[in-house]
Design a protein around this motif. Structure first.
Motif, PDB file in Angstrom:
ATOM      1  N   GLU A 116       0.422  -0.768  -0.178  1.00  0.00           N
ATOM      2  CA  GLU A 116      -0.212  -0.095  -0.169  1.00  0.00           C
ATOM      3  C   GLU A 116       0.354   1.195   0.012  1.00  0.00           C
ATOM      4  O   GLU A 116       1.726   1.597   1.015  1.00  0.00           O
ATOM      5  CB  GLU A 116      -0.936  -0.624   1.045  1.00  0.00           C
ATOM      6  N   PRO A 117       0.603   2.226  -0.687  1.00  0.00           N
ATOM      7  CA  PRO A 117       1.087   3.455  -0.503  1.00  0.00           C
ATOM      8  C   PRO A 117       1.301   4.315   0.371  1.00  0.00           C
ATOM      9  O   PRO A 117       0.222   4.029   0.892  1.00  0.00           O
ATOM     10  CB  PRO A 117       0.954   4.298  -1.978  1.00  0.00           C
ATOM     11  N   GLY A 118       2.449   4.799   0.729  1.00  0.00           N
ATOM     12  CA  GLY A 118       2.829   5.695   2.119  1.00  0.00           C
ATOM     13  C   GLY A 118       2.738   4.914   3.237  1.00  0.00           C
ATOM     14  O   GLY A 118       2.545   5.430   3.918  1.00  0.00           O
ATOM     15  N   LEU A 119       2.718   3.192   2.912  1.00  0.00           N
ATOM     16  CA  LEU A 119       3.270   2.694   4.557  1.00  0.00           C
ATOM     17  C   LEU A 119       4.322   2.763   4.660  1.00  0.00           C
ATOM     18  O   LEU A 119       5.166   1.563   2.819  1.00  0.00           O
ATOM     19  CB  LEU A 119       2.035   1.722   4.385  1.00  0.00           C
ATOM     20  N   PHE A 120       4.485   2.430   6.105  1.00  0.00           N
ATOM     21  CA  PHE A 120       6.040   1.770   5.727  1.00  0.00           C
ATOM     22  C   PHE A 120       6.104   0.549   6.656  1.00  0.00           C
ATOM     23  O   PHE A 120       5.487  -0.131   7.371  1.00  0.00           O
ATOM     24  CB  PHE A 120       7.345   2.640   6.180  1.00  0.00           C
ATOM     25  N   ASP A 121       6.229  -0.796   5.771  1.00  0.00           N
ATOM     26  CA  ASP A 121       6.780  -1.947   6.034  1.00  0.00           C
ATOM     27  C   ASP A 121       7.904  -2.522   6.933  1.00  0.00           C
ATOM     28  O   ASP A 121       8.910  -2.506   6.232  1.00  0.00           O
ATOM     29  CB  ASP A 121       5.940  -2.766   4.397  1.00  0.00           C
ATOM     30  N   PHE A 122       7.069  -3.187   8.350  1.00  0.00           N
ATOM     31  CA  PHE A 122       8.547  -3.750   8.364  1.00  0.00           C
ATOM     32  C   PHE A 122       7.742  -5.185   8.792  1.00  0.00           C
ATOM     33  O   PHE A 122       6.892  -5.627   9.615  1.00  0.00           O
ATOM     34  CB  PHE A 122       8.049  -3.670   9.628  1.00  0.00           C
TER      35      PHE A 122
END
Length: 306
Positions: A116-122
């Motif tokens: 999803e654009p704008g999300l930082f994924d960890f």
């Protein structure tokens, strides 16, 4: 071989026992304690759980029972069970569903990343360290960091005290990618955990801007933490007792107008933490409630302020 001692009681009694545990200076730290709801549809029925790597002795059970001494109701009955040979922390986190907190998506390797654009994924696996993002305090910190960024907070130098998995330090580096960052934990096992998680999430380790330095320390008592300060932002998701004790050190470590993000305290413990911070020259900027837990954003007073 590990063992668990369980006590069932109304929520206020369990919360009172958790507070008593924090105040017990002579507590045996081989006994790991937590409290939680019995079930989502039973919010007032809680259980206290104590894990040990040995069969509980009479003294162990007496120490747990004493945590309820401040209650007017009779202490709950303690049940003891032997557990299979497993890492209870990893097992408790295994299979956790992904979470969304602020601009962050956090998941274990069992689940796919978010595009999803704008999300930082960890990707944060279950491990021997706390802080996968699924506890209300960690998720609340991620939400508060997002709120701080949206309100114009600028961070050039930050410290994550009691980092666990490194997740909050990683989040700060994503929001402020040119910051200097240091993370610490009292538990040496966290060094390897943070290093592995940094590699899995593209976080550079080192002493430069946009990089993370990891060290082992008890609170702020560390020459490297002292040398790297003062800080624009200090993060501490630990426990209410240590937050009260460390408030003066947090105040000294921040630049005038600097930011302090605290978590790990129940709503019932918030007044004591805020009072300690006020004495250290820190004023409340904003607060959130995540489950039963308070998330506090405080700011250090500038020199020209009262």
């Amino acid at each position: 071989m590990s063992w668990k001692v369980t006590a069932f009681a109304p929520r206020p009694m369990i919360e009172g026992a958790l507070v008593a545990h924090e105040d017990a200076w002579d507590w045996d730290h081989d006994i790991v304690l937590s409290g939680r709801e019995v079930a989502e549809d039973q919010p007032d029925d809680w259980q206290l759980e104590a894990w040990l790597d040995r069969k509980p002795t009479r003294a162990d059970k007496a120490a747990i029972a004493r945590l309820f001494a401040g209650s007017t109701a009779p202490a709950p009955k303690l049940s003891v069970e032997q557990l299979p040979d497993t890492d209870w922390l990893v097992a408790s986190q295994d299979g956790l569903e992904p979470i969304r907190a602020g601009v962050f998506h956090v998941h274990t390797p069992d689940h796919p990343a978010s595009n999803e654009p704008g999300l930082f994924d960890f990707t944060i696996p279950a491990s021997q360290a706390f802080g996968t993002g699924h506890h209300a305090t960690t998720a609340g910190c991620l939400a508060m960091l997002t709120h701080m960024k949206a309100h114009g907070v600028i961070v050039r130098n930050c410290a994550d005290i009691g980092t666990g998995t490194g997740l909050l330090a990683f989040a700060a580096l994503k929001l402020w990618p040119h910051t200097l960052a240091i993370a610490s934990d009292i538990d040496g096992v966290c060094v390897g955990v943070v290093e592995d998680n940094a590699a899995a999430n593209g976080i550079a380790l080192g002493a430069g801007r946009g990089q993370l330095t990891m060290t082992v320390a008890a609170g702020m008592d560390n020459p490297l933490i002292a040398a790297r300060g003062p800080y624009d932002l200090v993060l501490a998701n630990i426990l209410a007792g240590p937050l009260v004790s460390l408030a003066p050190d947090f105040g000294k470590a921040l630049v005038p107008g600097g930011h302090l993000l605290l978590a790990g305290l129940l709503e019932t413990q918030e007044a004591a933490v805020r009072a300690a911070c006020a004495r250290a020259g820190l004023r409340l900027a904003a607060r959130m409630v995540s489950g039963d837990w308070s998330i506090l954003w405080l700011r250090k007073r500038r020199r020209w302020q009262d």
